[in-house]
Design an enzyme around this catalytic site. Sequence first.
Site, PDB file in Angstrom:
ATOM      1  N   ALA A  63      31.280 -74.647 107.292  1.00 23.14           N
ATOM      2  CA  ALA A  63      31.465 -75.475 106.104  1.00 23.14           C
ATOM      3  C   ALA A  63      32.633 -74.880 105.325  1.00 23.14           C
ATOM      4  O   ALA A  63      32.980 -73.710 105.503  1.00 23.14           O
ATOM      5  CB  ALA A  63      30.195 -75.460 105.262  1.00 23.14           C
ATOM      6  N   GLY A 102      28.471 -74.158 110.144  1.00 25.91           N
ATOM      7  CA  GLY A 102      28.488 -75.617 110.294  1.00 25.91           C
ATOM      8  C   GLY A 102      29.266 -76.066 111.504  1.00 25.91           C
ATOM      9  O   GLY A 102      29.050 -77.161 112.029  1.00 25.91           O
ATOM     10  N   GLU A 105      26.800 -75.824 114.219  1.00 28.73           N
ATOM     11  CA  GLU A 105      25.789 -76.856 113.932  1.00 28.73           C
ATOM     12  C   GLU A 105      26.308 -78.254 114.258  1.00 28.73           C
ATOM     13  O   GLU A 105      25.560 -79.106 114.714  1.00 28.73           O
ATOM     14  CB  GLU A 105      25.357 -76.762 112.474  1.00 28.73           C
ATOM     15  N   GLU A 125      25.699 -67.535 108.501  1.00 26.43           N
ATOM     16  CA  GLU A 125      25.382 -67.870 107.106  1.00 26.43           C
ATOM     17  C   GLU A 125      24.657 -66.740 106.368  1.00 26.43           C
ATOM     18  O   GLU A 125      24.841 -66.533 105.183  1.00 26.43           O
ATOM     19  CB  GLU A 125      24.559 -69.143 107.041  1.00 26.43           C
TER      20      GLU A 125
HETATM   21  N1  T1G Z   1      35.792 -71.973 104.435  1.00 24.44           N
HETATM   22  C1  T1G Z   1      36.958 -71.910 103.754  1.00 24.44           C
HETATM   23  N2  T1G Z   1      37.978 -71.055 104.063  1.00 24.44           N
HETATM   24  C2  T1G Z   1      37.792 -70.260 105.127  1.00 24.44           C
HETATM   25  C3  T1G Z   1      36.599 -70.277 105.892  1.00 24.44           C
HETATM   26  C4  T1G Z   1      35.578 -71.185 105.498  1.00 24.44           C
HETATM   27  N3  T1G Z   1      34.437 -71.301 106.177  1.00 24.44           N
HETATM   28  N4  T1G Z   1      36.731 -69.349 106.880  1.00 24.44           N
HETATM   29  C5  T1G Z   1      37.943 -68.787 106.726  1.00 24.44           C
HETATM   30  N5  T1G Z   1      38.581 -69.333 105.691  1.00 24.44           N
HETATM   31  C6  T1G Z   1      39.934 -68.981 105.226  1.00 24.44           C
HETATM   32  C7  T1G Z   1      40.023 -67.550 104.749  1.00 24.44           C
HETATM   33  O1  T1G Z   1      39.620 -67.446 103.401  1.00 24.44           O
HETATM   34  C8  T1G Z   1      41.511 -67.262 104.943  1.00 24.44           C
HETATM   35  O2  T1G Z   1      42.193 -67.880 103.862  1.00 24.44           O
HETATM   36  C9  T1G Z   1      41.848 -68.068 106.201  1.00 24.44           C
HETATM   37  O3  T1G Z   1      40.819 -69.057 106.345  1.00 24.44           O
HETATM   38  C10 T1G Z   1      41.870 -67.219 107.468  1.00 24.44           C
HETATM   39  O4  T1G Z   1      40.613 -66.534 107.494  1.00 24.44           O
HETATM   40  C11 T1G Z   1      26.556 -75.723 106.546  1.00 24.44           C
HETATM   41  C12 T1G Z   1      26.596 -73.536 104.875  1.00 24.44           C
HETATM   42  C13 T1G Z   1      36.803 -67.887 111.158  1.00 24.44           C
HETATM   43  C14 T1G Z   1      36.360 -65.589 112.076  1.00 24.44           C
HETATM   44  O5  T1G Z   1      30.975 -67.811 107.561  1.00 24.44           O
HETATM   45  O6  T1G Z   1      34.396 -65.523 109.691  1.00 24.44           O
HETATM   46  O7  T1G Z   1      28.900 -73.219 107.492  1.00 24.44           O
HETATM   47  O8  T1G Z   1      43.211 -65.794 102.850  1.00 24.44           O
HETATM   48  O9  T1G Z   1      41.596 -64.237 107.260  1.00 24.44           O
HETATM   49  O10 T1G Z   1      40.465 -62.948 110.472  1.00 24.44           O
HETATM   50  O11 T1G Z   1      25.146 -74.184 107.611  1.00 24.44           O
HETATM   51  O12 T1G Z   1      37.582 -66.541 108.685  1.00 24.44           O
HETATM   52  O13 T1G Z   1      44.518 -67.200 104.483  1.00 24.44           O
HETATM   53  O14 T1G Z   1      43.997 -68.081 102.189  1.00 24.44           O
HETATM   54  O15 T1G Z   1      39.169 -64.577 107.932  1.00 24.44           O
HETATM   55  O16 T1G Z   1      41.228 -64.909 111.948  1.00 24.44           O
HETATM   56  C15 T1G Z   1      29.956 -70.320 107.821  1.00 24.44           C
HETATM   57  C16 T1G Z   1      33.796 -67.531 107.861  1.00 24.44           C
HETATM   58  C17 T1G Z   1      30.268 -70.955 106.493  1.00 24.44           C
HETATM   59  C18 T1G Z   1      32.899 -68.213 108.895  1.00 24.44           C
HETATM   60  C19 T1G Z   1      38.622 -66.219 111.217  1.00 24.44           C
HETATM   61  N6  T1G Z   1      31.156 -69.852 108.448  1.00 24.44           N
HETATM   62  N7  T1G Z   1      35.102 -67.240 108.397  1.00 24.44           N
HETATM   63  O17 T1G Z   1      38.939 -64.868 110.929  1.00 24.44           O
HETATM   64  O18 T1G Z   1      41.047 -65.188 109.533  1.00 24.44           O
HETATM   65  S1  T1G Z   1      28.790 -71.457 105.657  1.00 24.44           S
HETATM   66  C20 T1G Z   1      31.598 -68.594 108.231  1.00 24.44           C
HETATM   67  C21 T1G Z   1      35.298 -66.194 109.252  1.00 24.44           C
HETATM   68  C22 T1G Z   1      28.228 -72.756 106.605  1.00 24.44           C
HETATM   69  C23 T1G Z   1      26.491 -74.367 107.202  1.00 24.44           C
HETATM   70  C24 T1G Z   1      26.841 -73.226 106.315  1.00 24.44           C
HETATM   71  C25 T1G Z   1      36.727 -65.919 109.626  1.00 24.44           C
HETATM   72  C26 T1G Z   1      37.109 -66.419 111.037  1.00 24.44           C
HETATM   73  P1  T1G Z   1      43.563 -67.198 103.324  1.00 24.44           P
HETATM   74  P2  T1G Z   1      40.574 -65.029 108.012  1.00 24.44           P
HETATM   75  P3  T1G Z   1      40.459 -64.403 110.792  1.00 24.44           P
END
Ligand code: T1G
Length: 699
Positions: A63, A102, A105, A125
């Site tokens: 998400a 998500g 999912e 999450e």
């Molecule tokens: N939402 C918004 N921005 C995100 C994002 C996200 N989910 N994931 C990464 N970014 C941005 C991050 O802030 C950075 O921005 C850029 O992307 C590159 O990220 C409904 C409720 C995917 C493994 O927890 O683990 O889904 O600093 O530097 O090292 O049930 O990002 O460049 O401006 O980390 O290559 C669940 C979180 C969400 C995954 C990539 N998903 N992201 O790593 O790059 S909750 C997560 C990561 C959800 C559902 C629930 C990592 C990555 P900027 P990065 P990276």
Amino acid sequence: MSVAARWEKQGDIGIITVDSPPVNALSAPVRQGIFDGVKALDADPEVKAIVLICDGRTFIAGADITEFGKPPKGPDLRSVQETMENASKPIVAAIHGTALGGGLETALAAHYRVAVPSAKVGLPEVKLGLLPGAGGTQRLPRLIGPERALKVIVDGNPIPAPEAKDLDILDAIIDGDLKQGAIAFAQDLVAKGAPARRVRDIPIDASSLPANFFADFRKGLAKMRGFPAPEKIVQCIEAAVALPFDEGMRIEREGITELMASTESKAMRYMFFAEREVAKIPDVPKDIALRPINTAAVLGAGTMGGGIAMNFANAGIPVTVIEATQEALDRGLGIIEKNYRNTQAKGRLTAEEVDKRLGLITGSLSYDDIAGVDIVIEAIFENMEVKKEVFRKLDAILKPGAILASNTSYLDLNEIADVTKRPEDVIGLHFFSPANVMRLLEIVRGAKTAKDVLATCMALAKTIGKIGVVAGVCHGFIGNRMLSRYSAEANKMLLEGATPHQIDTVLYNFGMPMGPFQMTDLAGLDVGARARSEFPDLFPIDPAFPVFADILVAQGRYGQKTKAGFYKYGDDRKAQPDPDVEAIIAAESEKRGVERRVISDEEIIERCIYAAINEGARELEEGIALRPCDIDIIWINGYGFPSYRGGPMFYADTIGVDKVHAAVEKYRQKYGERGWKYSSLLEKLARAGKGFADWKDVV
Ligand code: T1G
């Protein structure tokens, strides 16, 4: 057709492509695009099956966290998933990169899932203080069974594609071009007349669960104290086993709604972005050319030097370790090998991997052997004269452009840099012990440190698996300077009436990994005592208060290593309150005419945690710390401050900066300016009714 997602046909296969950099997060345009694409292609009689794929570096990574807490726009994720799941034609999710949260999912709402071998899938999450809120807790147990699903979701770590295939999360691994492979897979489904198989229809066999499975699993959650999400996850999996799908979805929806609004999750989401923010140095261009770091050297093969060297070997960078004598070198290299073999014994590294890393570490007694390296990190004795002598030698020997770094914890980096002809190449790299384990790296920016040197070291931090945080030059930089206030107040409260056990218990219950006195016993009371006696100017002592650690050291109580310090220890190394220590403390109170009083738990929190916050505010004013989130990252990764409280500065905002300010003023009136130094930032924020998040509004 939205720009975030487009759709097309290749023969009788429809293809929806999401294109929303940087990670194809499920923003409103992405959700709308998928929703519209599925509707359009499912209604198209020429289309027999659909592929959902992403452009860029990864499949949907979750998400869009930036949307959390804001009014929802466009179709919510569950509506998108229902449209997918109820489509009349099979939908195949084609995964590369990391399908997380998500993202996975969404793939679980598809009917089939394929991935390239390098892909990873997961439901992280829980690391944001949440739970999978788009059916992950209900669909995953139907695919892989409730036991494995519960472990995967509470663990939150990504699963490599081959393992995910073995778990039946994936239906196929695609070697070669993912898009063509997914289309071929879809065509094969059509040829076989395969159904649009809904994961939600897969039954769960509750009888397969061991007796008392959930009760036993809950017992293991004790170590996740303070985090509300794991328990909610267990409840969702219980619902998946016991209730119809839609009922389970309701339980899940209630769970994520509650967690989304929780302070703990807000803190952990803040940390997610903070970990990325600290890498951004305001006055250093993002595209500045970095110096190459292909070889390294470490001066000193002691505990810190050995750990630092391991970081380079772990990242595949050859590193030379320099010592003064063969004996010290052999001892240091021996400890490095022992550390690696221990990791191998635990199955976390293979023998080949250990041998490869050891092969990257070379020992030497001669500075001549490091003349050509790209970076040298000095990790020798904390003595200014010794360090100056070493940096003069390095300056004379190292090639132009090499980076000269000191691992000093306290000493003035500018003073060290100024003995060289190249102060612009000098920087501080303050590792935390054990250096090969702790993620935090304080990058100390000298007055003359060049911007490209700073940027290079920030990039190096990521290369060696650290979180780099820039600190200005002052006594103790960012973390230890605040820690000294936290520890000093704990020490003072002993004289006034508290016991080590009381203070440690209050701070442990606050969420710290252990209290200051257990921590000192672990580190060794003699270490601090030696530092205070050798560098009195670096560790000024308030004569109005005794340093109880020094009193105990004088009696041979060094801590765990002598089975007696602030606590006594049996063979199990468990800290036991010691009446002898409490008698020593009481005698000191009497000797100094201090009438012991009951000290409340609240006072302990105020005097330890708020004292650190006040010092952090001063560091922001002085430019020692760039942002409040830098301080929070340091305290969570360097000192174990509970991530569900977001770090000391986020915590201050949570409870109200005005409350912190009022307490700090109270203690300044009582104890004077020496410990409770005035922070204009703290006062301005309190008066403005603002938090550290808005600190730029008042400076
Ligand atoms: N939402 C918004 N921005 C995100 C994002 C996200 N989910 N994931 C990464 N970014 C941005 C991050 O802030 C950075 O921005 C850029 O992307 C590159 O990220 C409904 C409720 C995917 C493994 O927890 O683990 O889904 O600093 O530097 O090292 O049930 O990002 O460049 O401006 O980390 O290559 C669940 C979180 C969400 C995954 C990539 N998903 N992201 O790593 O790059 S909750 C997560 C990561 C959800 C559902 C629930 C990592 C990555 P900027 P990065 P990276």
